[in-house]
Design a protein around this motif. Structure first.
Motif, PDB file in Angstrom:
ATOM      1  N   LEU A 135       0.831  -1.196   0.000  1.00 45.50           N
ATOM      2  CA  LEU A 135       0.000   0.000   0.000  1.00 45.50           C
ATOM      3  C   LEU A 135       0.864   1.244   0.000  1.00 45.50           C
ATOM      4  CD1 LEU A 135      -1.444   0.761   3.548  1.00 45.50           C
ATOM      5  CD2 LEU A 135       0.536  -0.707   3.163  1.00 45.50           C
ATOM      6  N   THR A 136       0.274   2.364  -0.357  1.00 44.46           N
ATOM      7  CA  THR A 136       0.879   3.677  -0.239  1.00 44.46           C
ATOM      8  C   THR A 136      -0.218   4.672   0.100  1.00 44.46           C
ATOM      9  OG1 THR A 136       2.285   5.323  -1.327  1.00 44.46           O
ATOM     10  CG2 THR A 136       0.661   4.222  -2.702  1.00 44.46           C
ATOM     11  N   VAL A 137       0.130   5.701   0.855  1.00 44.88           N
ATOM     12  CA  VAL A 137      -0.851   6.697   1.323  1.00 44.88           C
ATOM     13  C   VAL A 137      -0.391   8.080   0.876  1.00 44.88           C
ATOM     14  CG1 VAL A 137      -2.024   7.662   3.327  1.00 44.88           C
ATOM     15  CG2 VAL A 137      -1.355   5.248   3.325  1.00 44.88           C
ATOM     16  N   VAL A 170      -1.657  -6.541  -9.618  1.00 40.47           N
ATOM     17  CA  VAL A 170      -1.333  -7.183  -8.342  1.00 40.47           C
ATOM     18  C   VAL A 170       0.048  -6.672  -7.939  1.00 40.47           C
ATOM     19  CG1 VAL A 170      -0.999  -9.342  -7.109  1.00 40.47           C
ATOM     20  CG2 VAL A 170      -2.702  -9.199  -8.934  1.00 40.47           C
ATOM     21  N   SER A 171       0.064  -5.640  -7.131  1.00 42.77           N
ATOM     22  CA  SER A 171       1.300  -4.958  -6.797  1.00 42.77           C
ATOM     23  C   SER A 171       1.963  -5.580  -5.575  1.00 42.77           C
ATOM     24  CB  SER A 171       1.023  -3.474  -6.528  1.00 42.77           C
ATOM     25  OG  SER A 171       2.173  -2.820  -6.081  1.00 42.77           O
ATOM     26  N   VAL A 172       3.254  -5.874  -5.714  1.00 41.40           N
ATOM     27  CA  VAL A 172       4.024  -6.377  -4.570  1.00 41.40           C
ATOM     28  C   VAL A 172       4.851  -5.269  -3.938  1.00 41.40           C
ATOM     29  CG1 VAL A 172       4.122  -8.746  -5.389  1.00 41.40           C
ATOM     30  CG2 VAL A 172       5.858  -7.104  -6.147  1.00 41.40           C
ATOM     31  N   GLY A 173       4.701  -4.073  -4.441  1.00 39.97           N
ATOM     32  CA  GLY A 173       5.376  -2.903  -3.898  1.00 39.97           C
ATOM     33  C   GLY A 173       4.953  -1.683  -4.672  1.00 39.97           C
ATOM     34  N   GLY A 216       7.310  -8.200   0.051  1.00 37.81           N
ATOM     35  CA  GLY A 216       8.630  -7.700   0.413  1.00 37.81           C
ATOM     36  C   GLY A 216       9.316  -6.772  -0.555  1.00 37.81           C
ATOM     37  N   TYR A 217       8.842  -6.648  -1.796  1.00 36.65           N
ATOM     38  CA  TYR A 217       9.509  -5.765  -2.742  1.00 36.65           C
ATOM     39  C   TYR A 217       9.152  -4.318  -2.446  1.00 36.65           C
ATOM     40  CZ  TYR A 217      10.444 -10.071  -5.230  1.00 36.65           C
ATOM     41  OH  TYR A 217      10.858 -11.332  -5.553  1.00 36.65           O
TER      42      TYR A 217
END
Length: 464
Positions: A135-137, A170-173, A216-217
């Motif tokens: 996630l990112t905010v 599908v984001s891993v980072g 983890g990425y």
């Protein structure tokens, strides 16, 4: 033997010198400041001010006072269920909130950490997301937006409890670039993607592999807009995205391990490698964001994430089963924040990995050790041979005439060997002209010599 030993000694000296030179060229070792133990395995860390917030699967969320980086202390905790989640911080109206995703636990958990000593659960949003990953905010027109990726439903844009937009990524980072209002994300199957932060429309894609790991990425940007991304076994990749949304890969560094966490500040790029610990890269002068492996801190165990704190002077490293059994390790990095690596080579050519230099150093050192060992064995063998010769010579002296015993001396190497004939008063003299008629007159001899050579005289008389 002496010449051979000398050659081996000279070779060993050169190998040691080359080893020292190679070691001087390899990366520095970062200094560990302190560490904190937790009951379970930590999965992520974030910081705000002089506090670190650690997410681990034993108890939940921990607040650690790191104002004195050599003596960190736990000041708060809150019991939550965690199974390998991620955590980011966000300040809203002078209040600090922590946004947390947890594998196979629905939704995004929001914790109020304004008072680290008394953290409280604020709310859970996006409960339709059954297995959130990264996630990112960020803020959008004074509204807090949460971009969160779910392994089932893809990427969702949440404005409070409302789902604003979705994307199948599908984001891993991921990270948000506030300068361009774009989201940079690492898609599990598509690679590096650039998305519009409002519509989630795909603007650009760079194909690459993430080796089928789904956690983890990390992705981060610097003040110049350079994008850094950890790619597992692929190492560290550096990109530039133009205003026309074209992706250009600037550099790639292979660590020969498996990269996970990432933190960027000034000219410094911190990377956690699952097998090698904390790796510090410095930007190359004039390299458009290309980096050089400058320093490292070896951690035995699964090193997963990192963050910076204390004015970017201290690195927070999350490790599982480290040598000190610490989930959080504090490492001193202050000297490298504004350090720039000067490289005289062509920047278009990837900088050699310092790990290869380190391998060369170890190889040369081992070779030097074997050479030194060989020299030692040769010297000992030489000494043993000399000793045996002395012993054999001493044993032979017991059966030799007194004059013969004087002919060879191991204790005085400066003495010369006498003539075979010896002197007239020590040895029997034979007249060669009378050989056919028998033995001629015998010169005077000492009585002891006559006694010693009775057998020889008897033999001569019998022959005559």
């Amino acid at each position: 033997m002496k010449n051979l030993t000398k050659k081996f000694k000279n070779s060993a000296t050169w190998i040691l010198l080359l080893t020292l030179v190679a070691m001087c060229n390899c990366e520095e070792s970062l200094a560990r400041l302190s560490g904190v133990e937790f009951p379970g395995y930590a999965s992520d860390v974030a910081s705000s001010g002089y506090f670190a917030y650690v997410l681990e699967d034993g108890y939940g969320l921990w607040a650690v006072d790191i104002k004195d980086s050599t003596r960190p202390k736990i000041v708060g905790k809150i019991k939550i269920k965690n199974t390998g989640g991620r955590i980011v911080t966000n300040v809203q109206d002078n209040s600090l909130f922590l946004y947390i995703t947890r594998r196979k636990i629905p939704g995004v958990l929001i914790v109020n950490a304004t008072n680290p000593l008394k953290m409280t659960i604020h709310e859970t949003i996006g409960t339709n997301l059954t297995d959130p990953l990264s996630l990112t905010v960020f803020k959008q027109q004074d509204e807090t937006i949460v971009a969160v990726s779910d392994i089932i439903s893809g990427l969702s844009l949440l404005g409070g409890t409302t789902v604003l937009n979705t994307n199948s990524t599908v984001s891993v980072g991921m990270t948000h670039d506030k300068t361009t209002n774009r989201i940079y994300t690492a898609d599990l199957t598509k690679g590096f993607m650039v998305l519009d932060a409002l519509s989630l429309n795909t603007l650009a894609t760079q194909r690459m592999s993430f080796h089928n790991h789904i956690t983890g990425y990390s992705i981060s940007t610097d003040s110049k807009g350079t994008v850094y991304m950890t790619t597992g076994q692929g190492g560290l990749s550096v990109f530039r995205v133009t205003t026309e949304n074209k992706i250009r890969e600037i550099h790639n560094v292979t660590t020969k391990g498996s990269t996970r966490g990432l933190a960027v500040a000034g000219n410094m790029v911190l990377v956690t490698d699952r097998y090698k610990g904390l790796l510090l890269f410095s930007q190359i002068e004039g390299g458009e964001g290309a980096v050089h492996h400058t320093a490292s801190y070896k951690i035995s165990g699964n090193t997963v994430q990192t963050a910076l704190c204390c004015g970017n002077k201290v690195a927070l490293v999350v490790s599982q089963t480290s040598e000190h059994h610490e989930g959080l390790i504090l490492v001193d990095v202050k000297k490298f924040v504004n350090f720039t690596h000067k490289d005289n080579s062509n920047n278009d050519t990837p900088t050699p990995s310092s790990s290869s230099i380190s391998v060369l150093s170890v190889t040369l050192l081992i070779l030097a050790c074997f050479l030194i060992l060989g020299v030692t064995l040769l010297v000992r063998a030489n000494r043993g041979l000399a000793k045996r010769e002395m012993e054999e010579g001493a044993a032979g002296d017991e059966d030799m005439p007194s004059g013969g015993a004087e002919r060879f001396s191991f204790s005085d190497p400066g003495c010369e060997e006498k003539d075979d004939a010896g002197s007239a008063d020590e040895y029997t003299t034979v007249d060669l002209n009378q050989t056919a008629q028998g033995i001629g007159p015998i010169s005077p001899r000492s009585p002891q010599a006559d006694d010693d050579d009775d057998d020889d005289n008897d033999t001569v008389q019998a022959q005559s």
